[in-house]
Design an enzyme around this catalytic site. Sequence first.
Site, PDB file in Angstrom:
ATOM      1  N   GLY A  34       0.828  -1.190   0.000  1.00 14.14           N
ATOM      2  CA  GLY A  34       0.000   0.000   0.000  1.00 14.14           C
ATOM      3  C   GLY A  34       0.864   1.241   0.000  1.00 14.14           C
ATOM      4  O   GLY A  34       2.050   1.212   0.313  1.00 14.14           O
ATOM      5  N   GLY A  40       0.596   5.720   0.691  1.00 12.56           N
ATOM      6  CA  GLY A  40      -0.204   6.847   1.152  1.00 12.56           C
ATOM      7  C   GLY A  40       0.608   8.121   1.129  1.00 12.56           C
ATOM      8  O   GLY A  40       1.709   8.183   0.558  1.00 12.56           O
ATOM      9  N   MET A  93       2.167   9.630   3.511  1.00 13.16           N
ATOM     10  CA  MET A  93       3.405   9.611   4.296  1.00 13.16           C
ATOM     11  C   MET A  93       4.463   8.675   3.728  1.00 13.16           C
ATOM     12  O   MET A  93       5.646   8.859   3.972  1.00 13.16           O
ATOM     13  CB  MET A  93       3.100   9.211   5.744  1.00 13.16           C
ATOM     14  CG  MET A  93       2.282  10.230   6.511  1.00 13.16           C
ATOM     15  SD  MET A  93       3.139  11.804   6.678  1.00 13.16           S
ATOM     16  CE  MET A  93       4.513  11.303   7.709  1.00 13.16           C
ATOM     17  N   LYS A 104       7.478  -0.461   6.529  1.00  7.86           N
ATOM     18  CA  LYS A 104       6.935   0.881   6.310  1.00  7.86           C
ATOM     19  C   LYS A 104       8.088   1.845   6.074  1.00  7.86           C
ATOM     20  O   LYS A 104       9.000   1.955   6.889  1.00  7.86           O
ATOM     21  CB  LYS A 104       6.119   1.332   7.519  1.00  7.86           C
ATOM     22  CG  LYS A 104       5.456   2.707   7.360  1.00  7.86           C
ATOM     23  CD  LYS A 104       4.892   3.231   8.676  1.00  7.86           C
ATOM     24  CE  LYS A 104       3.737   2.393   9.161  1.00  7.86           C
ATOM     25  NZ  LYS A 104       3.090   3.005  10.361  1.00  7.86           N
ATOM     26  N   ASP A 116      -6.138   7.161  17.504  1.00  7.63           N
ATOM     27  CA  ASP A 116      -6.603   7.064  16.115  1.00  7.63           C
ATOM     28  C   ASP A 116      -7.263   5.712  15.882  1.00  7.63           C
ATOM     29  O   ASP A 116      -6.982   5.027  14.897  1.00  7.63           O
ATOM     30  CB  ASP A 116      -5.440   7.272  15.146  1.00  7.63           C
ATOM     31  CG  ASP A 116      -5.921   7.634  13.739  1.00  7.63           C
ATOM     32  OD1 ASP A 116      -7.098   8.051  13.606  1.00  7.63           O
ATOM     33  OD2 ASP A 116      -5.143   7.508  12.784  1.00  7.63           O
TER      34      ASP A 116
END
Length: 483
Positions: free
Chosen positions: A18, A20, A22, A40, A133
């Site tokens: 994935g 995004g 960031m 990540k 979150d």
Amino acid sequence: MSLDPSIIGRFKVLGTLGSGAMGTVYLAEDPLLKRALAIKVVREGTGDAEVLLRFKREAEISARLNHPNAVTVFDVGEERDLGPYLVMEYVEGESLSDRIRRGPLDPDEAVGLLIQAADALEAVHGLGILHRDIKPDNFMVAKDGRLKLMDFGIARGDQGRLTTTSSFLGTPAYAAPEVLNGAKARPASDQWALVLTAFEMLTGTLPFAADSVGATLYRIVHEAPQWPQDFPPALAAVFGKALEKDPEQRFPDLTSFLRALIEALPLAPERQSAHLAQLASTAPVKATGTLRIERLAPATSLRHRWFWRGGALLAVLGLGFFFLRPEPSRVLSIESRPAGAEVFLDGTSLGRTPLRQVVVKGKADLLRLEKPDFLPLAYHLKAEDKDLALRLQPAPFQVQVASDPPGAEIFLDGEAKGKTPAAVEIPGEGSHQLRLDLEGYQSWLAVPERHKPLPDPIHLQKHRGKKGPGDGKIRKFFKGIFQ
């Protein structure tokens, strides 16, 4: 970075999971342990101090939280020409948000996942940490039905004490009303978000959904939740209590909420009993600060055992090797309500809110926010400040009040303010009622608004059937002329 890397650290990149704003999450393989991992990586150009701090925070919390329903971070590193990265447990499955997009979950499936989610969240709170979150995007559902909580990048804690920060981060649609009102975040804020997640799992919708973010936030703070058509009254009662605006009026903990939810759902008796038994036997895992990496990543040689034990020591100390470098400056995130305030630090302008990744050097002290129509706000920085959310108070304003005829009594929220004509100061916070009273005339009412002048003059209307001052003399005068 134009091309995806083939190697990150010692890990072989197999593909992209994935991407995004960031950064990117890659599927990788550990060539030594022969297992799949997720890595990540910060997007190129965003490897600034704030992002590094968030990576550090996520690594530290994962090191402290050893729980079967939380994604584990195995390693941290920094790759030349790539930036910092986190090596995490790979969960083969889908996010809870993707599962919800396919349609509402069966109550039996939903309850099984919610018990796992609550167990993980209570373990987080047991460490003195707020996640901040909680939402379906931050849960992974494995193919075998296990649920994993992830993304601790904006979580906060303070050596076992729950954070008292009032800054708002996270996803607005899942924010608790007290946080939107500027109150300090606490476990009830995370619990509120999990209740909304539960509602979304069962219905496919959110109870405060609106056409815009602003309208959604207004509904969260001011309006009652909206139930779908034919929503069972028993469920409405459970969610109504769990979504009270006042945290003290909600369920005291997630176990109480889930027990009430299980009893209200249309479950087969044997499944209801099984879920209640599972809930009763589930005790939150209280972390001790010791990271048992050998269990998570068994070593295959003396060299590897040394590597993992060295990694465990760094994790316990809350440090990855690239975080050992001294930080010569502080990083601040500054938000204001409302946004658009000019920010000055010791007299130097930093720009307008919201401000991200503000690097503060030296012994900076006085923060000052200025915005037209609002009172200036002065704030002395504290050593622990990182994410600030400051609320500006509307400044009072004046309105000129003149009436025809003059001499009317002026009342503001029922308090006498003299007679017309006059200048009246209106408090900036809230709405206020202005009233003019004059004998023989109807009362005049208005709610003054900033930058919207009142009529000049305000023409007062006589009472029907009642004589105003001088009315009788005028009638006699005209009667004498026409006789």
